[in-house]
Design a protein around this motif. Structure first.
Motif, PDB file in Angstrom:
ATOM      1  N   ASP A  36      40.874 -11.441 -32.058  1.00 36.10           N
ATOM      2  CA  ASP A  36      40.757 -11.960 -30.696  1.00 36.10           C
ATOM      3  C   ASP A  36      39.939 -10.980 -29.858  1.00 36.10           C
ATOM      4  OD1 ASP A  36      42.438 -13.827 -31.744  1.00 36.10           O
ATOM      5  OD2 ASP A  36      44.139 -13.372 -30.430  1.00 36.10           O
ATOM      6  N   LYS A  37      39.121 -11.529 -28.938  1.00 40.23           N
ATOM      7  CA  LYS A  37      38.251 -10.682 -28.130  1.00 40.23           C
ATOM      8  C   LYS A  37      38.481 -10.922 -26.641  1.00 40.23           C
ATOM      9  CE  LYS A  37      34.564 -10.402 -31.587  1.00 40.23           C
ATOM     10  NZ  LYS A  37      33.120 -10.606 -31.881  1.00 40.23           N
ATOM     11  N   PRO A  38      38.371  -9.876 -25.822  1.00 36.60           N
ATOM     12  CA  PRO A  38      38.531 -10.045 -24.375  1.00 36.60           C
ATOM     13  C   PRO A  38      37.352 -10.804 -23.788  1.00 36.60           C
ATOM     14  CG  PRO A  38      37.913  -7.780 -24.884  1.00 36.60           C
ATOM     15  CD  PRO A  38      38.162  -8.455 -26.196  1.00 36.60           C
ATOM     16  N   ARG A  43      39.387 -10.309 -18.613  1.00 29.59           N
ATOM     17  CA  ARG A  43      39.334  -9.689 -19.940  1.00 29.59           C
ATOM     18  C   ARG A  43      40.538 -10.078 -20.790  1.00 29.59           C
ATOM     19  NH1 ARG A  43      34.736  -9.281 -21.009  1.00 29.59           N
ATOM     20  NH2 ARG A  43      34.941  -7.552 -22.484  1.00 29.59           N
ATOM     21  N   LYS A  44      40.939 -11.320 -20.659  1.00 31.22           N
ATOM     22  CA  LYS A  44      42.051 -11.836 -21.446  1.00 31.22           C
ATOM     23  C   LYS A  44      41.609 -12.031 -22.887  1.00 31.22           C
ATOM     24  CE  LYS A  44      45.242 -15.757 -21.681  1.00 31.22           C
ATOM     25  NZ  LYS A  44      45.607 -17.077 -21.078  1.00 31.22           N
ATOM     26  N   LEU A  45      42.479 -11.683 -23.830  1.00 30.94           N
ATOM     27  CA  LEU A  45      42.167 -11.858 -25.241  1.00 30.94           C
ATOM     28  C   LEU A  45      42.087 -13.347 -25.584  1.00 30.94           C
ATOM     29  CD1 LEU A  45      44.316  -9.116 -27.027  1.00 30.94           C
ATOM     30  CD2 LEU A  45      41.839  -9.162 -26.741  1.00 30.94           C
ATOM     31  N   MET A  46      40.980 -13.716 -26.220  1.00 30.24           N
ATOM     32  CA  MET A  46      40.762 -15.116 -26.565  1.00 30.24           C
ATOM     33  C   MET A  46      40.556 -15.256 -28.067  1.00 30.24           C
ATOM     34  SD  MET A  46      40.876 -16.703 -23.642  1.00 30.24           S
ATOM     35  CE  MET A  46      40.065 -18.281 -23.933  1.00 30.24           C
ATOM     36  N   ALA A  47      41.186 -16.265 -28.645  1.00 30.74           N
ATOM     37  CA  ALA A  47      41.042 -16.536 -30.078  1.00 30.74           C
ATOM     38  C   ALA A  47      39.740 -17.271 -30.344  1.00 30.74           C
ATOM     39  CB  ALA A  47      42.218 -17.370 -30.569  1.00 30.74           C
ATOM     40  N   SER A  48      39.219 -17.123 -31.544  1.00 33.47           N
ATOM     41  CA  SER A  48      38.022 -17.864 -31.941  1.00 33.47           C
ATOM     42  C   SER A  48      38.371 -19.344 -32.071  1.00 33.47           C
ATOM     43  CB  SER A  48      37.494 -17.341 -33.281  1.00 33.47           C
ATOM     44  OG  SER A  48      38.358 -17.745 -34.336  1.00 33.47           O
ATOM     45  N   PRO A  49      37.380 -20.240 -31.955  1.00 35.28           N
ATOM     46  CA  PRO A  49      37.640 -21.668 -32.161  1.00 35.28           C
ATOM     47  C   PRO A  49      38.280 -21.963 -33.515  1.00 35.28           C
ATOM     48  CG  PRO A  49      35.504 -21.374 -31.123  1.00 35.28           C
ATOM     49  CD  PRO A  49      35.988 -19.995 -31.496  1.00 35.28           C
ATOM     50  N   VAL A  50      37.885 -21.223 -34.547  1.00 33.05           N
ATOM     51  CA  VAL A  50      38.464 -21.425 -35.874  1.00 33.05           C
ATOM     52  C   VAL A  50      39.950 -21.057 -35.886  1.00 33.05           C
ATOM     53  CG1 VAL A  50      38.525 -20.414 -38.204  1.00 33.05           C
ATOM     54  CG2 VAL A  50      36.395 -21.349 -37.303  1.00 33.05           C
ATOM     55  N   LYS A  51      40.298 -19.963 -35.228  1.00 28.58           N
ATOM     56  CA  LYS A  51      41.717 -19.589 -35.172  1.00 28.58           C
ATOM     57  C   LYS A  51      42.520 -20.640 -34.411  1.00 28.58           C
ATOM     58  CE  LYS A  51      45.050 -16.155 -33.588  1.00 28.58           C
ATOM     59  NZ  LYS A  51      45.291 -14.852 -32.930  1.00 28.58           N
TER      60      LYS A  51
END
Length: 308
Positions: A36-38, A43-51
């Protein structure tokens, strides 16, 4: 047939239809994607579309920081995968792509060996190609050079953007993944070596390298602009602001100097070399992307000028 153990590796939206197709036909054993990336102001952690899609299905998700991490390697080995499908992910080291019994294959957004590299879709549009497609191939150490399993080919409508071709290839990738897994499960196939003499590069594109040069012939320039659309988007300067052009069409020569434009008939026409472009969709710095006709309804600026 015993249900195969299939692992899917991917990250962006482009990979989601393929994940869905495999899950619906066989069921996935696990999914591998990036950590997950901010993002955004908070800067909230976001999951990839695949995840996100994998979690909807309740699938186990692995998110290694480094692909050579011993823990990840052990986790993958414990799955004992029959097949690993890779689409829009990262470059896999040998100790990872060899962790499947029947084969690890990648799906690439071009008709290999044409357009090896990170931006095959962009380069197909930039070069004015009339056809494109997707290729499945067995992974080996050198990127995009593995033996070819299958291809699916499509026609590119004239005037398409990279974004439009991207969307056309998404369902083709899903179909190809299903066909390729069938092939690997049957085991009766012979992969075809790539002809390196026919290979063309498709390197990653960086924003600073894509300022528009108006002293370019109109057709080449249209293809270039469309090849960069919507991301990273070819740009020019209007006044003191960045101006991204997302879609345009060929038009008659205006008899002006390259880069000079006129506003007429609720549209913007720009002179290129040996022809002109009619702008259809663009984004002015600080504003949202708009169709030209919508922009012109509220435009009160000069009726002519020059892009720098």
């Amino acid at each position: 047939m015993i249900k195969p153990k299939i692992v899917f590796m991917g990250t962006p939206d482009f990979a989601v239809p393929t994940l869905e197709a495999i899950q619906e036909k066989w069921g996935l054993t696990a999914v591998v994607t990036v950590p997950d990336k901010p993002k955004g102001r908070g800067r909230k952690l976001m999951a990839s579309p695949v995840k996100e899609k994998a979690l909807e299905y309740g699938l186990p998700v692995l998110q290694p920081e480094k692909l050579k991490d011993e823990t990840f390697e052990q986790e993958l080995a414990a799955i004992d995968a029959d097949i690993i499908c890779v689409l829009a992910f990262r470059i896999l080291p040998r100790q990872i792509y060899t962790k499947s019994k029947l084969g690890t294959f990648n799906i690439h957004g071009s008709l290999l060996p044409r357009y090896r590299g990170a931006a095959p879709i962009n380069h197909a549009i930039i070069n004015g190609d009339k056809k494109s497609g997707v290729t499945s191939f067995l992974l080996q150490d050198v990127v995009d050079t593995g033996d070819i399993l299958l291809k699916r080919e499509i026609e590119i409508p004239d005037g398409s953007t990279a974004g439009e071709l991207h969307d056309m290839l998404m369902p083709e990738s899903a179909k190809l993944a299903i066909e390729t897994i069938d092939l690997l499960l049957e085991g009766n196939f012979q992969a075809k070596k790539q002809d390196d003499t026919e290979a063309t590069p498709a390197p990653k594109i960086f924003r600073d390298d894509i300022k528009i040069n108006w002293k370019t012939d109109a057709l080449t320039l249209r293809n270039y602009i469309h090849g960069m659309s919507p991301i990273p988007a070819a740009w020019t300067i209007w006044g003191d602001k960045n101006f991204k052009i997302l879609k345009c069409r060929l038009s008659d020569d205006l008899g002006l100097a390259p880069g000079e434009f006129v506003c007429k008939d609720n549209a913007i026409y720009v002179q290129a070399l040996n022809g002109a472009l009619k702008l259809e969709h663009f984004q002015l710095q600080g504003k949202k992307a708009l169709a030209c006709e919508d922009f012109m309804r509220g435009y009160r600026g000069e009726a002519s000028g020059k892009f720098e």
